[in-house]
Design a protein around this motif. Structure first.
Motif, PDB file in Angstrom:
ATOM      1  N   GLU A 193       0.836  -1.202   0.000  1.00  0.00           N
ATOM      2  CA  GLU A 193       0.000   0.000   0.000  1.00  0.00           C
ATOM      3  C   GLU A 193       0.873   1.255   0.000  1.00  0.00           C
ATOM      4  O   GLU A 193       0.595   2.230  -0.719  1.00  0.00           O
ATOM      5  N   ARG A 194       1.946   1.225   0.802  1.00  0.00           N
ATOM      6  CA  ARG A 194       2.839   2.386   0.879  1.00  0.00           C
ATOM      7  C   ARG A 194       3.569   2.601  -0.449  1.00  0.00           C
ATOM      8  O   ARG A 194       3.729   3.743  -0.912  1.00  0.00           O
ATOM      9  N   MET A 195       3.995   1.505  -1.071  1.00  0.00           N
ATOM     10  CA  MET A 195       4.715   1.619  -2.336  1.00  0.00           C
ATOM     11  C   MET A 195       3.807   2.169  -3.436  1.00  0.00           C
ATOM     12  O   MET A 195       4.229   2.992  -4.252  1.00  0.00           O
ATOM     13  N   LEU A 196       2.555   1.718  -3.468  1.00  0.00           N
ATOM     14  CA  LEU A 196       1.630   2.198  -4.491  1.00  0.00           C
ATOM     15  C   LEU A 196       1.225   3.648  -4.249  1.00  0.00           C
ATOM     16  O   LEU A 196       0.973   4.389  -5.204  1.00  0.00           O
ATOM     17  N   ALA A 197       1.175   4.050  -2.996  1.00  0.00           N
ATOM     18  CA  ALA A 197       0.766   5.421  -2.673  1.00  0.00           C
ATOM     19  C   ALA A 197       1.919   6.405  -2.808  1.00  0.00           C
ATOM     20  O   ALA A 197       1.706   7.566  -3.193  1.00  0.00           O
ATOM     21  N   ASP A 198       3.136   5.952  -2.505  1.00  0.00           N
ATOM     22  CA  ASP A 198       4.291   6.868  -2.509  1.00  0.00           C
ATOM     23  C   ASP A 198       5.522   6.156  -3.080  1.00  0.00           C
ATOM     24  O   ASP A 198       6.440   5.797  -2.338  1.00  0.00           O
ATOM     25  N   PRO A 199       5.567   5.933  -4.395  1.00  0.00           N
ATOM     26  CA  PRO A 199       6.721   5.238  -4.989  1.00  0.00           C
ATOM     27  C   PRO A 199       8.064   5.913  -4.684  1.00  0.00           C
ATOM     28  O   PRO A 199       9.009   5.221  -4.284  1.00  0.00           O
ATOM     29  N   PRO A 200       8.217   7.242  -4.827  1.00  0.00           N
ATOM     30  CA  PRO A 200       9.533   7.843  -4.559  1.00  0.00           C
ATOM     31  C   PRO A 200       9.998   7.640  -3.122  1.00  0.00           C
ATOM     32  O   PRO A 200      11.169   7.321  -2.868  1.00  0.00           O
ATOM     33  N   GLY A 201       9.074   7.823  -2.182  1.00  0.00           N
ATOM     34  CA  GLY A 201       9.447   7.649  -0.781  1.00  0.00           C
ATOM     35  C   GLY A 201       9.823   6.215  -0.464  1.00  0.00           C
ATOM     36  O   GLY A 201      10.788   5.960   0.284  1.00  0.00           O
ATOM     37  N   THR A 202       9.088   5.254  -1.013  1.00  0.00           N
ATOM     38  CA  THR A 202       9.387   3.844  -0.767  1.00  0.00           C
ATOM     39  C   THR A 202      10.693   3.439  -1.431  1.00  0.00           C
ATOM     40  O   THR A 202      11.477   2.663  -0.864  1.00  0.00           O
TER      41      THR A 202
END
Length: 362
Positions: free
Chosen positions: A145-154
């Motif tokens: 969920e985190r990767m899909l919501a915030d690719p650059p941050g992940t």
């Protein structure tokens, strides 16, 4: 079953043997996540795991779906660099769609290998990735969920994780293995130059062959998966690994340059039977009557008529069962006068379990 890489018309200079620090880090992380796959690395995995700071160990556990049961394709670089930092810099230049699709390969399963769109741009793939991640537990679900919501941050989080692993254990490990890997890559390159690609491929792994005929040239990797890709316009990269056995990775997803990661040194690791042979042998011994016949054949040499009398079946029926076992390479025969005697090849049967395990882990 196999992975086939079509290299028809590919110039030999675009076939490269070279070690990669990022690929070796991925292999070492897999060994830490699945030490049972790598009994020969027990001392290293036990010592390294025990020395990890709890916070780093926890982060590795959170992200281990990228290397535990498969290897995310971005961990197998087609253009290896001399340092991990350079390879991570190259990774930073990859677009989000390709990066996230590769990172979530295990959550997209077979559709990823068929060239499905990235979960970042396709709602159906997004739902599938989240659904499969949820089935694997709340931690992976939260990570996806985190990767899909915030690719650059992940992506930045993953880079920091790799850098922290380098500082904690991998830099020292890489210093110890890179000499061996570089020497193996040079040997394969020289072998390819002097004797041809077929010799270099066979030297890398007994599970790989170069097929050449009127239709073209292909590198065929014996695996329990079916895949095909074309190296025309790109190339093929072979990555030696000290942490890989018994795995033999063949990156063949659409849109990626083919990469093969092979274990070194292969000769010291034993030669397993081809996948088709393992399948044939397991099917042969699975039949109830052939299991019963094996009880006698393991104890001595018997003729067809003796086995028919012992088990109360006809000689032709015994012959049919023996033919299946012989085709699978499970029995040996010898002539004694006018009799043909059959006996179980105990050494072959004893290796069946390890051959099967190597096949499924390859």
């Amino acid at each position: 079953m196999s992975v086939t890489i079509d290299i028809t018309g590919l110039p030999r200079e675009r076939i490269v043997f070279c070690p990669s620090p990022l690929a070796e880090l991925g292999a070492s992380l897999h060994a830490l996540a699945e030490p049972s796959h790598h009994a020969r690395l027990h001392a290293w995995t036990a010592t390294t795991a025990a020395a990890l700071e709890p916070e780093l160990a926890d982060r590795l556990h959170e992200a281990d779906f990228m290397w535990r049961s498969t290897r995310s394709d971005f961990l197998l670089p087609a253009q290896p660099r001399a340092t991990l930092t350079e390879e991570l810099d190259d990774l930073d230049r990859m677009d989000d769609e390709k990066y996230v699709g590769s990172a979530l390969e295990i959550s997209c399963a077979s559709r990823y290998s068929r060239g499905a769109p990235s979960p970042l741009v396709d709602e159906r793939m997004r739902r599938r990735a989240l659904e499969l991640a949820t089935a694997r537990g709340p931690r992976q679900a939260a990570f996806v969920e985190r990767m899909l919501a915030d690719p650059p941050g992940t992506r930045a989080w993953i880079r920091r994780l790799m850098e922290d692993c380098d500082e904690a254990f991998f830099a020292d490990t890489w210093r110890r293995v890179r000499v061996q890997l570089s020497a193996d890559a040079r040997h394969k390159t020289e072998l390819m130059r002097r004797k041809g690609l077929a010799e270099a491929v066979a030297d890398a792994s007994s599970a790989m062959v170069l097929e050449e005929d009127g239709a073209g040239s292909r590198i065929v990797v014996d695996k329990l998966v079916q895949g095909r890709t074309d190296a025309e316009g790109s190339g093929v990269t072979f990555l030696p690994t000290a942490f890989g056995w018994p795995h033999l990775f063949a990156l063949h997803a659409p849109g990626w340059q083919p990469v093969i990661q092979y274990p070194v040194p292969a000769r010291d690791l034993g030669v397993g039977a081809p996948v088709d042979t393992v399948k044939l042998r397991m099917e042969a011994v699975a039949h109830p009557m052939r299991m019963r016949l094996s009880r006698s054949l393991a104890r001595g040499a018997y003729s067809t008529s003796e086995l028919a009398d012992t088990y109360g079946i006809s000689a032709p029926e015994v012959s049919r069962h023996l033919a299946v076992m012989k085709k699978a390479g499970l029995i040996t025969t010898q002539r004694r006068g006018r009799y043909v005697l059959h006996q179980l090849d105990v050494a072959v049967v004893a290796r069946l379990g390890s051959d099967f395990l190597e096949s499924v882990l390859r």
